[in-house]
Write an enzyme that holds these catalytic residues in place. Structure first.
Site: not given
Length: 899
Positions: A340, A383, A653, A717, A742, A746
């Protein structure tokens, strides 16, 4: 009415444009300005904030998270939906803010192609024409423009008059040598498609293009195209005719030939342009190395995420008789597989790297993912003119007829430059004359005092005869004048009294110097009796050859150091230039880059892409490249698997800048090159490119480390959850507990965005390869799953969970605690990449310690009780400690194997 191009004269052009040699009336000019608009290049309008936020959703991970939020809301998992929605909003805001800051910095670098122009206009029909300076954006079609040395051409012009006029077209063609320009009564028509010409018009002597500048001489021309209709704008991909417009301008377009489009390259060049862009015209988006890596990993995750919920539902329905009541748990499992925080980590790491580059090295990253691409670059194509060299010649040698150094040759050449400049009343010397005068001041014993002759007359440089002549009184001899002639070798030799053998020997000497990368001029003298009548070109005969002067381009001050730094970083450099092979090879040798065999681009035209890719892989220098050829070389290198950057500064270019994974330009590049580039080197220091690559590798290392750690833990998991769903009579963890777990992980993972990378990771290109990530995730994920299953065994023995609610709560708590502890171990032991253990304090160790503390203490708090957690028996902790010790040992051993 139509006129054949071969019979068109300057007068007919003026009539077609409703103009004349005396210029436009002020009222007519104002009317045309109102009708046609200002003479400005089309630029990309900065997107609004809402548009930036919507564009941020194009990131595949962000899109996946947004989809999961919708699914969570549909199944009434409001907590999950809210958390994911916050992550998506934070990611989009951070990315939009970073790109907004980059756009503002880039806007500060934009300059007009020219600030003012000298035009001839009349206040009224009977008024005398008068030259006046006007802003370049006020120039209109039909204006008569005067040009002098150093002037930038404000629009596309057809020459009416010229005296010794030469133009620098390096920004358009890459050719560093000035090009001669002069009016013609009947110019050749542009070549049709398939006839071998490029149709660009740059070789037509009567046309001067916006974006070029006057090298020497003066001229007057009539404006035939402005703004988006110029050749300068056409090289951005505008599908416009050279001078097609409305009203009276249509007649001029017809004069150019109904089937001729001077604003675009002919034949294969058009096809190459389309291939180089890869996407629809008008789109500012192309698939880069970052996109390919992210898309690859995204699709792997999407497949797992789409497969996981049905598996969970079917397994529970078939084996345990549980139906839709397990849907929230199945969604939680799918969310658990998703990284996440990846959009937040990616955006934060890239934005911090871009901000640090702008602050410390004056590098502006206009597109944040380009910073990751810089870190993955393994080939940089550059270049030559304007990047490796300064497009400013300096004297290399002054040789007599035998090839020996001779100061007298320099003295006579510099005297020609000085007195031609003075007597012709030119406002400034051109680049070659400046180089000779600078060399005379530095190398001659008396400096410029050695050039103090009594001048008589001068015949300035003429592009037809390709030489100039200064006439001075012969030093020490009364009644005698000396002609000092300097110019193209073949033209000077033709006017000298030489035998065939001597002429051949001098020609061979000049050719050898030219092939060595020098611009070679010949110098000759002629003595004439003093006279009062004017000297003419007829007097340039029967001369005595004096010698040759060779001039070379000055290399950029930091170019050599930049090339060395790139080589040290494992980045291969290839030079793609429109210049002469010898000139390109010499510049490379001076910069310490071995040119090897220089390949002229015409050799590549007939090669299939596969053969060209092989040739490009072993070639360092390509010379005489057209814009389309540069783009094709860059493209085949990308298709061969390389991540390519292109460093260029001119309109020529643009196709290569757009064909590369990351386009780079210096700050003094033309405006449209800065618009097309992803990265702008704002400092006059090419070594800043190496710093930018290092910053990209740091950001890429952060992203790769986060992915490996997070995905391997999440994958383990998910395997454990699926297995537990099959062997346990109850859910291994409640959906709310999965989401809180979670959320804790996180929050701890934010530390990755602020962690320092192992210096060893910066020594080579760092590319995020989906297969490598998948292999790493699979191996460490299975190890993590093994630790989870061992914990299940410990919990089954310790708490003896069965049908009672207390045993199930203890089981949920025990696995929740072990999960956070194993994730903390992964963060510590795999934080710097493959097996590199973290041995110094920093944000990641602190975050990992906090995560471990949360796993141990949260079940003992009221929050834990609200989540359905219970206290654990004391014997659980030493047993799970053994499991964690074995897991840590496995991490270290596997990490060493994966180095």
């Amino acid at each position: 009415m139509t006129w054949a191009p071969e019979r068109r004269t300057p007068l007919q052009v003026l009539r077609a444009l409703d103009s004349g040699p005396r210029g436009l009336l002020e009222s007519e000019a104002d009317a045309r300005l109102a009708r046609d608009g200002e003479n400005v290049l089309p630029t990309r309008r900065p997107p609004s904030w809402p548009v930036r936020l919507v564009r941020s959703l194009r990131d595949p991970f962000t899109a996946v998270l947004a989809s999961l939020a919708v699914v969570s809301a549909l199944v009434a998992a409001w907590g999950t939906a809210a958390v994911i929605a916050v992550l998506v909003a934070v990611s989009c805001t951070l990315r939009a803010a970073g790109e907004y800051r980059a756009d503002r910095s880039a806007a500060g670098l934009r300059e007009l192609v020219a600030t003012t122009a000298t035009v001839v206009r009349r206040a009224g029909p009977d008024a005398e024409p008068a030259p006046r300076e006007i802003p370049v954006d006020q120039v209109v079609v039909g204006d008569v423009v005067r040009l002098g040395p150093g002037d930038l051409v404000p629009a596309d012009l057809r020459l009416l008059r010229a005296t010794g006029l030469t133009m620098h077209q390096a920004a358009l063609t890459g050719e560093s040598a000035p090009v001669r320009k002069h009016p013609t009564d009947a110019p050749a028509p542009a070549p049709a498609r398939g006839t071998g010409g490029d149709g660009s018009g740059f070789d037509r002597p009567e046309l001067c293009f916006q974006g070029s500048s006057v090298a020497s001489g003066s001229g007057t021309g009539v404006v035939v195209a402005t703004g988006a209709d110029t050749r300068f704008a056409a090289d951005q991909g505008a599908d416009t005719r050279f001078a097609a417009d409305q009203g009276a301008d249509t007649r001029f377009a017809a004069d150019q030939g109904a089937d001729t489009r001077l604003a675009a390259d002919q034949g294969a060049a058009d096809d190459e342009w389309s291939r180089a862009h890869g996407d629809a015209r008008g789109s500012d988006r192309r698939t880069t190395a970052f996109d390919r890596s992210v898309y690859g990993i995204s699709w792997i995750l999407i497949r797992f995420m789409l497969l996981t919920p049905p598996l969970v539902l079917m397994a529970n329905a078939a084996l345990r008789g549980r139906g839709l009541e397990t849907l929230p748990f199945a969604v939680a499992v799918a969310v658990g597989l998703t990284p996440e925080m990846l959009p937040v980590i990616v955006t934060t790491a890239l934005a911090r790297g871009a901000a640090a580059l702008a602050r410390t090295h004056e590098v502006i990253v206009k597109r944040l993912p380009a910073l990751h691409d810089l870190g993955a670059v393994d080939i940089v194509c550059v270049d030559k003119t304007g990047t490796l060299t300064q497009d400013r010649p300096v004297l290399d040698c002054a040789l007599d007829a035998r090839g020996a150094e001779d100061a007298d040759v320099l003295r006579w050449a510099a005297a020609n430059s000085l007195w031609t400049l003075q007597l012709a009343e030119a406002p400034a010397a051109d680049a070659l004359d400046e180089a000779l005068l600078d060399a005379a001041e530095q190398r001659l014993p008396d400096g410029l005092d050695a050039l103090e002759y009594d001048p008589v007359a001068a015949l300035p440089f003429d592009p037809v005869r390709r030489l100039s002549t200064a006439v001075v009184r012969t030093p020490g001899r009364l009644g005698s004048h000396t002609l000092i002639v300097k110019g193209a070798v073949e033209e000077v030799l033709e006017r000298c009294a030489l035998g065939a053998g001597e002429r051949s020997r001098i020609t061979a000497l000049a050719t050898a110097r030219a092939e060595d990368g020098l611009r070679v001029l010949a110098v000759a003298l002629g003595e004439r009796p003093a006279r009062t009548r004017a000297y003419t070109t007829a007097d340039e005969r029967g001369l005595t050859f004096v010698g040759l002067v060779g001039l070379r381009d000055t290399t950029a001050e930091t170019a050599a150091a930049a090339l060395t730094a790139l080589a040290r970083s494992g980045v291969e450099v290839k030079v793609l230039t429109g210049d002469h092979p010898g000139t390109a090879a010499r510049a490379c040798r001076e910069l310490g880059l071995a040119p090897g065999e220089v390949v002229t681009a015409d050799r590549t035209d007939g090669l299939p892409d596969a053969e060209l890719a092989e040739l490009a892989a072993r070639t360092t220098v390509f010379a005489r490249c057209t814009p389309a050829q540069k783009a094709r070389i860059v493209r085949v290198l990308r298709e061969r698997g390389h991540v390519t950057g292109f460093l260029g500064d001119g309109v020529n270019d643009l196709p290569a800048l757009r064909a590369s994974d990351v386009g780079i330009c210096p700050r003094d590049a033309v405006d449209v090159a800065r618009e097309a580039a992803d990265v702008v080197l704002a400092a006059k220091d090419l070594t800043s490119l190496d710093h930018a690559i290092a910053a990209g590798r740091r950001a890429g290392g952060t992203i790769a480390g986060y992915l490996r750690i997070t995905l391997s833990s999440n994958f383990g998991n998910v395997i454990a959850m699926l297995t537990a769903g099959l062997i346990l009579p109850f859910l291994p963890m409640l959906p709310a507990q999965v989401l809180v777990q979670n959320l804790c992980f996180d929050a701890a993972q934010l530390a990755f965005a602020y962690d320092r990378q192992d210096p060893a990771a910066l020594r080579r290109p760092l590319r995020l390869r989906p297969r490598e990530v998948l292999r790493f995730v699979t191996g460490f994920g299975l190890l993590n799953a093994a630790a989870d299953l061992a914990t299940f065994a410990v919990l089954a023995w310790v708490v003896r969970a069965g049908g009672d609610a207390g045993g199930q709560a203890s089981f949920h708590t025990g696995w929740f605690t072990e999960n956070l502890l194993t994730q903390a171990l992964v963060m510590l032991l795999l934080r710097a990449g493959r097996g590199a253990a973290g041995r110094r304090l920093g944000p990641v160790p602190v975050a990992a310690s906090a995560l471990a503390a949360a796993g141990l203490l949260l079940p003992l708090t009221p929050v834990g009780a609200a989540l359905g957690m219970a206290s654990l028996p004391g014997v659980y902790y030493p047993l799970v400690g053994v499991v964690l010790g074995l897991y840590a040992g496995g991490l270290v051993w596997c990490g060493r194997e994966n180095r």
